[in-house]
Design a protein around this motif. Structure first.
Motif, PDB file in Angstrom:
ATOM      1  N   HIS A  60       2.793 -34.933  -9.022  1.00 25.16           N
ATOM      2  CA  HIS A  60       2.346 -34.949  -7.624  1.00 25.16           C
ATOM      3  C   HIS A  60       1.425 -36.151  -7.381  1.00 25.16           C
ATOM      4  O   HIS A  60       1.542 -36.845  -6.370  1.00 25.16           O
ATOM      5  N   ASN A  64       1.895 -39.702  -5.040  1.00 23.88           N
ATOM      6  CA  ASN A  64       0.932 -40.000  -3.967  1.00 23.88           C
ATOM      7  C   ASN A  64      -0.168 -40.924  -4.459  1.00 23.88           C
ATOM      8  O   ASN A  64      -1.305 -40.846  -4.009  1.00 23.88           O
ATOM      9  N   ASP A 253      -7.951 -30.028 -10.855  1.00 21.78           N
ATOM     10  CA  ASP A 253      -6.795 -30.671 -11.489  1.00 21.78           C
ATOM     11  C   ASP A 253      -7.198 -31.288 -12.829  1.00 21.78           C
ATOM     12  O   ASP A 253      -6.479 -31.161 -13.827  1.00 21.78           O
TER      13      ASP A 253
ATOM     14  N   PRO B  31       0.039 -37.583   3.440  1.00 22.62           N
ATOM     15  CA  PRO B  31       0.680 -36.389   4.008  1.00 22.62           C
ATOM     16  C   PRO B  31      -0.246 -35.170   3.937  1.00 22.62           C
ATOM     17  O   PRO B  31      -1.255 -35.179   3.240  1.00 22.62           O
ATOM     18  N   LYS B  32       0.171 -34.132   4.637  1.00 19.32           N
ATOM     19  CA  LYS B  32      -0.694 -32.958   4.784  1.00 19.32           C
ATOM     20  C   LYS B  32      -1.032 -32.305   3.439  1.00 19.32           C
ATOM     21  O   LYS B  32      -2.170 -31.886   3.222  1.00 19.32           O
ATOM     22  N   ASP B  33      -0.065 -32.220   2.535  1.00 18.20           N
ATOM     23  CA  ASP B  33      -0.384 -31.521   1.279  1.00 18.20           C
ATOM     24  C   ASP B  33      -1.467 -32.255   0.482  1.00 18.20           C
ATOM     25  O   ASP B  33      -2.304 -31.641  -0.167  1.00 18.20           O
ATOM     26  N   VAL B  34      -1.480 -33.575   0.601  1.00 22.75           N
ATOM     27  CA  VAL B  34      -2.521 -34.356  -0.065  1.00 22.75           C
ATOM     28  C   VAL B  34      -3.877 -34.106   0.594  1.00 22.75           C
ATOM     29  O   VAL B  34      -4.885 -33.846  -0.078  1.00 22.75           O
ATOM     30  N   ASP B  36      -4.804 -31.559   2.373  1.00 24.78           N
ATOM     31  CA  ASP B  36      -5.251 -30.181   2.128  1.00 24.78           C
ATOM     32  C   ASP B  36      -5.811 -30.020   0.722  1.00 24.78           C
ATOM     33  O   ASP B  36      -6.820 -29.360   0.514  1.00 24.78           O
ATOM     34  N   ARG B  37      -5.113 -30.625  -0.221  1.00 28.96           N
ATOM     35  CA  ARG B  37      -5.561 -30.500  -1.604  1.00 28.96           C
ATOM     36  C   ARG B  37      -6.969 -31.070  -1.778  1.00 28.96           C
ATOM     37  O   ARG B  37      -7.783 -30.525  -2.518  1.00 28.96           O
ATOM     38  N   LYS B  42      -8.389 -26.044  -4.624  1.00 29.72           N
ATOM     39  CA  LYS B  42      -8.144 -24.679  -5.102  1.00 29.72           C
ATOM     40  C   LYS B  42      -7.876 -24.693  -6.601  1.00 29.72           C
ATOM     41  O   LYS B  42      -7.435 -25.696  -7.159  1.00 29.72           O
ATOM     42  N   ASN B  44      -5.745 -24.155  -9.768  1.00 32.84           N
ATOM     43  CA  ASN B  44      -4.311 -24.137 -10.022  1.00 32.84           C
ATOM     44  C   ASN B  44      -3.913 -22.750 -10.522  1.00 32.84           C
ATOM     45  O   ASN B  44      -4.761 -21.951 -10.938  1.00 32.84           O
TER      46      ASN B  44
END
Ligand code: SF4
Lengths: 482, 233
Positions: A60, A64, A253, B31-34, B36-37, B42, B44
């Motif tokens: 991931h 990115n 992470d 992007p949104k998932d980045v 938000d992360r 959160k 894992n």
């Protein structure tokens, strides 16, 4: 190692690699690393699931990478630190030098950093009249011996304690010449004492980074000795050197990946010290560096993205692949001829310095698959070595005998050329990376070559002998230096 | 020249990354998932089950894991017992009766005068052989101490002295690292970190000479953990 399939190879290796301490050291890989790793992962039922998760996190992140690097930069700055993007080794070296000059620095302390080895930082800084001291015990030992590391987490694995004692007697002047340095404890105590003096006198502390955390602008080092901590805390300026792919999104992470790192590396549940460093010391802090810099090094990584070698960027430098590799186990790290040995080196080195230079390394494999099996980041190392072999084949760099279907063991048993090629690498690299690569090509290669020359000469060999190559490269180097 | 060179390296590297990842020209927003992360980090999904146990068991696991990595561990009923415990430990190991504590009043303000120890507070220097510090917490899954730098807790105390005595409240021992991060965010605000946050798992060690593990490489040779049973009835 499957001894029965290649008794001849074994004989050759024993004849060629008469370096007893190396063979003793390699013999200890099993109890030193492999057994401990196995015990640690057997102790954690979720280990396989944690590997998958670690892999997903890195995938991931790589997808990115631009976003996370920018966020990392933003947060380092927000905490009062500096980020320096460096396209290649030369720019990274110059940037470090510039920081040293700005601070009027005389001395540089180093925590263990493979990136520093990759860019040939020590030699470069020493040429610029800076006093450079490695603080990790293993790195310190090889620094005194003017050698490159032979293992990514145990850099002095090939050195035996009598050799360490010799180096210490030679370097640590003003001590009782009749003192005993027979035991590892005595050696360690002396190193600890000597290093203390350095710690309190340092201007600049350079460490690597196991992770960069985008969320907080943090760099993370993982150590057992505590040297990296003292290096970065007692120096006026902390410089963390990291390649691009070290970034992860969040503290969680990093923690998830840390759960597979030490277990895969040393078989520890966790290393002694995991240190999260963010910015320079705060206003009311009583200690810590006044400045914090991060060198973000590309040096070929951005070009690996989006190719069949992208997966290699998941590597967390745990060394499990080399600890389990029969080729590494037979020849040790110096035979690979550049900074990164073992299976990860066979894949990474051609990516970083070019297949023309390192195209033979991917052949240093039995394709037994053990490296991929133990790699916590599930990097398909054998597949990627095959990719390189294909590319090499396409470029007609490979003689017929090196094409597919050849069993590497059989090949190695009859032809030492591969090792010759591998050990010749550093000299080429040195030439390519002008300015300060000399150290890599010094003693160990000569040592490796002395050993290898005892092997039967390969038939039809049209390459140059080591001595010729060596003389030629030394001459080139002399011409190339200022 | 250097400044422009820097800018262009940054742009060149980002440009290569974007090209390799197939970003469309101008489409460079995360992007949104980045987002938000990063904005709501959160845990894992996979965390070791070994630490998903009752709090008492977590304290016991923390202790066992720490002992497994060559730390020593004792419990005291309260903070006021710490000076006596420190004096006892130092005497037992024939160590100097001189300690440097963190300025943290929870430690420096203890009744040290009840002991014969010579006690000062502040940063560690070359002459300090023993430190006594507080901790941010402990993590049971690996027996790791969580230590943060700050005005009350200078970092050198954790690393320079030969003997590090760390005090941790039983109530601040948790199962996993994730729980520590969650608490740190609550206390300091999301995205904020002290200059240094350190996980300590056993004393300093090295295997660099013939792969023989030896304690006390550059950091402390001894790690003594005092768990204050602040929740005991
Ligand atoms: S390739 Fe895998 S096993 Fe080898 S050092 Fe990297 S992460 Fe570890």
């Amino acid at each position: 190692m499957n001894v029965s399939t290649s008794p001849k190879f074994k004989e050759n290796v024993h004849g060629a690699l008469r370096d007893e301490s190396l063979q003793r050291a390699l013999g200890r890989l099993k109890t030193g690393f492999r057994d401990k790793r196995l015990a640690a992962i057997n102790n954690l039922p979720e280990f396989e699931a944690l590997r998958d998760q670690a892999c997903d996190i890195k995938n991931h992140t790589l997808e990115n990478l631009d976003h996370y690097l920018l966020k990392f930069e933003e947060n380092v700055k927000a905490n009062g630190g500096h980020v320096h993007w460096c396209a290649d080794a030369a720019e990274a070296r110059e940037t470090v030098l510039r920081i040293c000059r700005d601070k009027d620095a005389k001395s540089v302390l180093k925590g263990k950093s493979m990136i520093s080895e990759e860019i040939g930082l020590n030699d470069f800084l020493e040429k610029e009249d800076l006093k450079v001291v490695e603080t990790d015990l293993g790195e310190y030992i090889i620094q005194l011996r003017h050698e490159p590391p032979s293992h990514i987490i145990a850099p002095a694995i090939h050195v035996h304690k009598e050799q360490v004692a010799d180096s210490f007697r030679e370097t640590h002047k003003g001590r009782d010449p009749n003192r005993s340095l027979a035991e590892p404890r005595e050696l360690l105590d002396e190193a600890r004492e000597v290093m203390r003096e350095h710690f309190f006198a340092a201007d600049i502390g350079i460490t690597g980074a196991n992770f960069l955390i985008a969320e907080t602008g943090t760099s993370v080092i993982v150590t057992n000795e505590g040297n990296g901590d003292l290096t970065q805390t007692l120096s006026r300026v902390h410089i963390a050197i990291a390649s691009l792919e070290k970034v992860v999104p969040t503290l969680e992470d990093a923690s998830s990946i840390l759960r597979v790192l030490a277990r895969s590396a040393t078989g520890q549940e966790m290393s002694s010290y995991t240190t999260f460093s963010t910015g320079p010391r705060r206003e009311d802090d009583l200690d810590g560096p006044q400045e914090y810099h991060v060198i973000l090094l590309d040096n070929g990584r951005s070009n690996m993205l989006g190719t069949e070698f992208q997966d290699m960027l998941r590597c967390i430098r745990c060394a499990a692949c080399m600890n389990h590799c029969p080729v590494y186990g037979a020849v040790g790290g110096h035979a690979y001829g550049w900074v990164y040995p073992g299976p990860m080196g066979s894949v990474l080195t051609p990516s970083l310095i070019g297949v023309d230079e390192a195209g033979h390394l991917p052949n240093a494999s039995t394709f037994c698959g053990k490296c991929e099996e133990v790699c916590p980041m599930r990097i398909p190392l054998p597949k990627m070595m095959r990719h390189w072999r294909e590319r090499e084949f396409e470029k007609h760099l490979s003689p017929a005998s090196m094409r597919f279907g050849i069993k590497a063991w059989a090949f190695l048993a009859s032809r030492p050329r591969l090792y010759r090629t591998a050990t010749g690498l550093a000299a080429k690299v040195m030439n390519k990376m002008a300015g300060g690569r000399g150290r890599l090509a010094k003693l160990p290669l000569a040592g490796g070559w002395t050993q290898i020359r005892d092997l039967p000469a390969p038939q039809g060999q049209n390459g140059k002998t080591f001595k010729e190559l060596w003389a030629e490269k030394q001459a080139q180097k002399a011409r190339g230096s200022k | 020249m250097r400044n422009s060179a820097k800018v262009s390296s940054r742009d060149a590297i980002l440009g290569r990354i974007r090209q390799s990842l197939g970003r469309e020209a101008g489409q460079y927003d995360a992007p949104k998932d980045v987002l938000d992360r990063l904005s709501a980090p959160k845990s894992n999904a996979v965390v070791p089950a070994r630490a998903q146990i009752s709090h008492d068991q977590q304290v016991a696991l923390f202790e066992q894991m720490a002992i497994d990595v060559n730390a020593t561990v004792v419990h005291t009923a309260g903070f006021e017992d710490i000076p006596r415990e420190v004096a006892r430990f130092l005497a037992e190991h024939n160590l100097p009766a001189r300690v440097k504590t963190s300025p943290d009043v929870n430690i420096s303000g203890l009744p040290w005068s009840e002991t014969a120890l010579e006690v000062t507070a502040g940063v560690a220097g070359p002459e300090d052989a023993v430190s006594v510090t507080s901790s941010f917490g402990g993590v049971a899954e690996t027996g790791s101490l969580m230590l943060r730098s700050g005005a009350q807790t200078p970092y050198t105390l954790n690393m320079l002295p030969d003997t590090h005595i760390a005090v941790v409240k039983a109530s601040e021992i948790v199962g996993t690292y994730e729980e520590i991060w969650a608490r740190l965010r609550t206390e300091d605000g999301q995205g904020n970190m002290p200059r240094t946050f350190l996980w300590v798992t056993g004393p300093s060690r090295t295997g660099d000479i013939e792969q023989t593990i030896q304690l006390g490489a550059h950091g402390p040779r001894r790690l003594h953990i005092v768990i204050v049973d602040d929740q005991a009835s």
